[in-house]
Motif scaffolding. Sequence first.
Motif, PDB file in Angstrom:
ATOM      1  N   CYS A  24       0.788  -1.233   0.000  1.00 51.75           N
ATOM      2  CA  CYS A  24       0.000   0.000   0.000  1.00 51.75           C
ATOM      3  C   CYS A  24       0.819   1.281   0.000  1.00 51.75           C
ATOM      4  O   CYS A  24       0.294   2.333  -0.360  1.00 51.75           O
ATOM      5  CB  CYS A  24      -0.974   0.006   1.173  1.00 51.75           C
ATOM      6  SG  CYS A  24      -0.236   0.277   2.799  1.00 51.75           S
ATOM      7  N   SER A  30      -5.318   2.319  -2.117  1.00 54.64           N
ATOM      8  CA  SER A  30      -6.313   1.917  -1.121  1.00 54.64           C
ATOM      9  C   SER A  30      -7.332   3.030  -0.901  1.00 54.64           C
ATOM     10  O   SER A  30      -8.536   2.768  -0.805  1.00 54.64           O
ATOM     11  CB  SER A  30      -5.626   1.580   0.203  1.00 54.64           C
ATOM     12  OG  SER A  30      -4.790   0.462   0.075  1.00 54.64           O
ATOM     13  N   SER A  42      -5.060  -2.990   3.995  1.00 49.44           N
ATOM     14  CA  SER A  42      -3.820  -2.541   3.366  1.00 49.44           C
ATOM     15  C   SER A  42      -2.647  -2.836   4.273  1.00 49.44           C
ATOM     16  O   SER A  42      -2.738  -2.669   5.493  1.00 49.44           O
ATOM     17  CB  SER A  42      -3.865  -1.031   3.115  1.00 49.44           C
ATOM     18  OG  SER A  42      -5.030  -0.663   2.421  1.00 49.44           O
TER      19      SER A  42
END
Length: 134
Positions: A24, A30, A42
């Motif tokens: 992430c 995300s 994430s």
Amino acid sequence: SNYKSTLLSILEGRNVRAVYDVACASGIDSIMLVEEGYDVSSSDAEENMVARAVNEKERRVVGGDARFANWRVGWGDWLDLVDGAKVEHPEGGYDAIICIGNSFTTLPDFEGEGKTHRRALTNFKDLLKPGGVL
């Protein structure tokens, strides 16, 4: 953008709801998915990136954006995502796991002959629902 529409088209075409972003960084992909209504978890192996994503989540929640209250963010190592990640996984697994950009190519093959990469991919698979998208 073309990137966003392509990703959303893939996810929508497979009826995806629960997504795990396994690389992430600061959370940009995300965040986009949370804004689009997906149930997002994430993680990243870099603590400073996780901290940035957590700070962004908190900023948005404090600012009144309730969509971000359920965004799960934490540390995660691809070689131990099932039990070792600091992210609560949904029961039954994810509809999709994303690893956007060049993140996967930065994983050294510690074991040789691609074994480390296969182990990471197996961990991704183990968190996917049957028929899930990687």
